[in-house]
Motif scaffolding. Structure first.
Motif, PDB file in Angstrom:
ATOM      1  N   CYS A  86       4.103   5.588  -5.747  1.00 28.73           N
ATOM      2  CA  CYS A  86       4.110   5.625  -7.213  1.00 28.73           C
ATOM      3  C   CYS A  86       3.093   6.646  -7.722  1.00 28.73           C
ATOM      4  O   CYS A  86       3.339   7.338  -8.702  1.00 28.73           O
ATOM      5  CB  CYS A  86       3.793   4.246  -7.781  1.00 28.73           C
ATOM      6  SG  CYS A  86       5.106   3.044  -7.526  1.00 28.73           S
ATOM      7  N   SER A  87       1.966   6.735  -7.064  1.00 28.22           N
ATOM      8  CA  SER A  87       0.950   7.706  -7.460  1.00 28.22           C
ATOM      9  C   SER A  87       1.467   9.128  -7.278  1.00 28.22           C
ATOM     10  O   SER A  87       1.236   9.987  -8.124  1.00 28.22           O
ATOM     11  CB  SER A  87      -0.306   7.490  -6.623  1.00 28.22           C
ATOM     12  OG  SER A  87      -1.270   8.465  -6.921  1.00 28.22           O
ATOM     13  N   ALA A  88       2.179   9.365  -6.195  1.00 34.36           N
ATOM     14  CA  ALA A  88       2.738  10.700  -5.954  1.00 34.36           C
ATOM     15  C   ALA A  88       3.781  11.038  -7.011  1.00 34.36           C
ATOM     16  O   ALA A  88       3.811  12.165  -7.525  1.00 34.36           O
ATOM     17  CB  ALA A  88       3.348  10.768  -4.559  1.00 34.36           C
ATOM     18  N   THR A 125       0.832  -1.207   0.000  1.00 33.60           N
ATOM     19  CA  THR A 125       0.000   0.000   0.000  1.00 33.60           C
ATOM     20  C   THR A 125       0.865   1.256   0.000  1.00 33.60           C
ATOM     21  O   THR A 125       0.605   2.206  -0.741  1.00 33.60           O
ATOM     22  CB  THR A 125      -0.930   0.004   1.221  1.00 33.60           C
ATOM     23  OG1 THR A 125      -1.709  -1.190   1.210  1.00 33.60           O
ATOM     24  CG2 THR A 125      -1.849   1.199   1.201  1.00 33.60           C
ATOM     25  N   LYS A 153       3.773  14.502 -14.039  1.00 29.70           N
ATOM     26  CA  LYS A 153       2.774  15.184 -14.877  1.00 29.70           C
ATOM     27  C   LYS A 153       2.902  16.691 -14.730  1.00 29.70           C
ATOM     28  O   LYS A 153       2.831  17.424 -15.709  1.00 29.70           O
ATOM     29  CB  LYS A 153       1.359  14.729 -14.498  1.00 29.70           C
ATOM     30  CG  LYS A 153       1.002  13.375 -15.032  1.00 29.70           C
ATOM     31  CD  LYS A 153      -0.419  13.012 -14.662  1.00 29.70           C
ATOM     32  CE  LYS A 153      -0.780  11.637 -15.166  1.00 29.70           C
ATOM     33  NZ  LYS A 153      -2.135  11.243 -14.790  1.00 29.70           N
ATOM     34  N   THR A 202       3.918   9.908 -10.038  1.00 32.19           N
ATOM     35  CA  THR A 202       3.207  10.155 -11.292  1.00 32.19           C
ATOM     36  C   THR A 202       2.682  11.583 -11.336  1.00 32.19           C
ATOM     37  O   THR A 202       2.806  12.262 -12.360  1.00 32.19           O
ATOM     38  CB  THR A 202       2.030   9.164 -11.441  1.00 32.19           C
ATOM     39  OG1 THR A 202       2.546   7.841 -11.392  1.00 32.19           O
ATOM     40  CG2 THR A 202       1.303   9.375 -12.741  1.00 32.19           C
ATOM     41  N   GLY A 203       2.117  12.061 -10.247  1.00 30.48           N
ATOM     42  CA  GLY A 203       1.624  13.437 -10.192  1.00 30.48           C
ATOM     43  C   GLY A 203       2.739  14.451 -10.358  1.00 30.48           C
ATOM     44  O   GLY A 203       2.580  15.458 -11.053  1.00 30.48           O
ATOM     45  N   LEU A 215       2.556   1.659  -3.485  1.00 33.54           N
ATOM     46  CA  LEU A 215       1.644   2.095  -4.553  1.00 33.54           C
ATOM     47  C   LEU A 215       1.262   3.557  -4.402  1.00 33.54           C
ATOM     48  O   LEU A 215       1.140   4.275  -5.388  1.00 33.54           O
ATOM     49  CB  LEU A 215       0.399   1.205  -4.568  1.00 33.54           C
ATOM     50  CG  LEU A 215       0.654  -0.231  -5.013  1.00 33.54           C
ATOM     51  CD1 LEU A 215      -0.624  -1.044  -4.899  1.00 33.54           C
ATOM     52  CD2 LEU A 215       1.191  -0.288  -6.416  1.00 33.54           C
ATOM     53  N   SER A 216       1.080   4.030  -3.178  1.00 32.02           N
ATOM     54  CA  SER A 216       0.758   5.445  -2.996  1.00 32.02           C
ATOM     55  C   SER A 216       1.964   6.297  -3.359  1.00 32.02           C
ATOM     56  O   SER A 216       1.818   7.404  -3.875  1.00 32.02           O
ATOM     57  CB  SER A 216       0.303   5.721  -1.561  1.00 32.02           C
ATOM     58  OG  SER A 216       1.364   5.496  -0.662  1.00 32.02           O
TER      59      SER A 216
END
Length: 56
Positions: free
Chosen positions: A19-21, A13, A27, A23-24, A16-17
């Motif tokens: 990786c999301s950060a 968990t 971007k 990605t943001g 994965l969070s």
């Protein structure tokens, strides 16, 4: 064995969070990079028009 499963779920968990950060962040970096390129090209065009365009 149950402790291992819970530890694995918690670590997954968190990973994965993260990786999301990331990605943001990338971007936002792409947007800022495109904006910087547009500004630099605009400044170069403006400078060239000042030198060769016979500005007042």
């Amino acid at each position: 064995m149950k402790k291992f499963n819970i530890l694995f779920i918690v670590l997954a968990t968190l990973a994965l969070s993260g990786c999301s950060a990331i990605t943001g962040i990338f971007k936002a970096g792409v947007f800022v990079g495109i904006l910087a390129v547009v500004v630099v090209v605009g400044v170069i065009i403006w400078l060239l028009s000042m030198f060769f365009g016979g500005g007042k």
